[in-house]
Design a protein around this motif. Structure first.
Motif, PDB file in Angstrom:
ATOM      1  N   ASP A  23       0.854  -1.183   0.000  1.00 41.91           N
ATOM      2  CA  ASP A  23       0.000   0.000   0.000  1.00 41.91           C
ATOM      3  C   ASP A  23       0.892   1.236   0.000  1.00 41.91           C
ATOM      4  N   TRP A  24       0.305   2.376  -0.290  1.00 41.95           N
ATOM      5  CA  TRP A  24       1.038   3.640  -0.291  1.00 41.95           C
ATOM      6  C   TRP A  24       1.316   4.091   1.142  1.00 41.95           C
ATOM      7  N   LEU A  73      10.656  -2.028   5.957  1.00 43.25           N
ATOM      8  CA  LEU A  73       9.242  -1.880   6.297  1.00 43.25           C
ATOM      9  C   LEU A  73       8.365  -2.622   5.290  1.00 43.25           C
ATOM     10  N   PHE A  74       8.743  -2.554   4.013  1.00 48.48           N
ATOM     11  CA  PHE A  74       7.916  -3.113   2.953  1.00 48.48           C
ATOM     12  C   PHE A  74       8.032  -4.634   2.824  1.00 48.48           C
ATOM     13  N   MET A  75       9.217  -5.188   3.043  1.00 49.60           N
ATOM     14  CA  MET A  75       9.417  -6.630   2.817  1.00 49.60           C
ATOM     15  C   MET A  75       8.424  -7.506   3.592  1.00 49.60           C
ATOM     16  N   PRO A  76       8.217  -7.288   4.898  1.00 51.35           N
ATOM     17  CA  PRO A  76       7.259  -8.152   5.610  1.00 51.35           C
ATOM     18  C   PRO A  76       5.820  -7.985   5.133  1.00 51.35           C
ATOM     19  N   GLN A  77       5.522  -6.892   4.462  1.00 50.40           N
ATOM     20  CA  GLN A  77       4.187  -6.713   3.900  1.00 50.40           C
ATOM     21  C   GLN A  77       4.015  -7.567   2.646  1.00 50.40           C
ATOM     22  N   LEU A  78       5.124  -7.944   2.021  1.00 43.37           N
ATOM     23  CA  LEU A  78       5.075  -8.684   0.762  1.00 43.37           C
ATOM     24  C   LEU A  78       5.412 -10.165   0.913  1.00 43.37           C
ATOM     25  N   ALA A 102      10.186  13.806  -2.177  1.00 45.54           N
ATOM     26  CA  ALA A 102       9.814  15.051  -1.507  1.00 45.54           C
ATOM     27  C   ALA A 102       8.865  14.789  -0.342  1.00 45.54           C
ATOM     28  N   VAL A 103       8.979  15.630   0.675  1.00 42.78           N
ATOM     29  CA  VAL A 103       8.046  15.561   1.793  1.00 42.78           C
ATOM     30  C   VAL A 103       6.623  15.674   1.241  1.00 42.78           C
ATOM     31  N   GLY A 104       5.725  14.888   1.799  1.00 41.96           N
ATOM     32  CA  GLY A 104       4.347  14.875   1.319  1.00 41.96           C
ATOM     33  C   GLY A 104       4.096  13.861   0.214  1.00 41.96           C
ATOM     34  N   SER A 105       5.163  13.274  -0.335  1.00 43.54           N
ATOM     35  CA  SER A 105       5.003  12.240  -1.368  1.00 43.54           C
ATOM     36  C   SER A 105       4.424  10.972  -0.756  1.00 43.54           C
ATOM     37  N   ARG A 106       3.870  10.162  -1.637  1.00 45.08           N
ATOM     38  CA  ARG A 106       3.465   8.819  -1.230  1.00 45.08           C
ATOM     39  C   ARG A 106       4.341   7.825  -1.967  1.00 45.08           C
ATOM     40  N   VAL A 107       4.820   6.824  -1.233  1.00 45.06           N
ATOM     41  CA  VAL A 107       5.693   5.802  -1.805  1.00 45.06           C
ATOM     42  C   VAL A 107       5.116   4.425  -1.477  1.00 45.06           C
ATOM     43  N   ARG A 108       5.559   3.447  -2.251  1.00 42.85           N
ATOM     44  CA  ARG A 108       5.200   2.051  -1.967  1.00 42.85           C
ATOM     45  C   ARG A 108       6.350   1.171  -2.410  1.00 42.85           C
TER      46      ARG A 108
END
Length: 156
Positions: A23-24, A73-78, A102-108
């Protein structure tokens, strides 16, 4: 969807598998500031919104190493390894930061198993994690993570 692996063979068979996307996650100034405090890296492009607004990126940006650390953080989600005796981060190969986050960005996170091999009683996985930035073509980070998993013996 979290991929669940329950045996060494299942991990070995994962070579070439696309583990999907998380998720984002929003990148807040607070997260950036906490990382700066944890690492002692208080460079203005990360922690001074007023100065960063007139800088090369137009806003504060996340530290490259913060973006890389999101792989953890992402690996255990996958993916999850069950029946695990021990798992260790063994290191990283190739790390790149193609675009600023940038601050405020969304990443996944998007992960792909590049290699799987038996190393003694463990299975070593090399998983490429791309930290995608919403609305941008280039990711904020691409890192080839190396993990070793030792599973408990299967009792019959």
């Amino acid at each position: 969807m979290t991929h669940v692996f329950t045996s060494a063979q299942a991990l070995l068979d994962a070579e070439g598998m696309d583990l999907g996307r998380t998720d984002w996650l929003s990148i807040s100034q607070q997260r950036i500031n906490l990382f700066a405090d944890a690492t002692g890296d208080h460079q203005w492009i990360h922690v001074d919104p007023e100065r960063a607004a007139s800088g090369p990126f137009g806003a504060c940006i996340a530290h490259g190493y913060l973006t890389q650390a999101l792989a953890n953080l992402f690996m255990p989600q996958l993916m999850r390894v069950e029946n695990l005796a021990m798992g260790v981060n063994y290191g990283c190969d190739r790390v790149r930061f193609p675009a600023p986050v940038a601050v405020g960005s969304r990443v996944r996170g998007h992960a792909h198993v590049l290699r799987a091999e038996a190393i003694g009683s463990a299975v070593q996985l090399v998983v490429r994690v791309s930290v995608e930035i919403e609305g941008q073509e280039r990711p904020g980070c691409v890192v080839d993570t190396i993990s070793r998993y030792t599973l408990n013996p299967v009792s019959e």
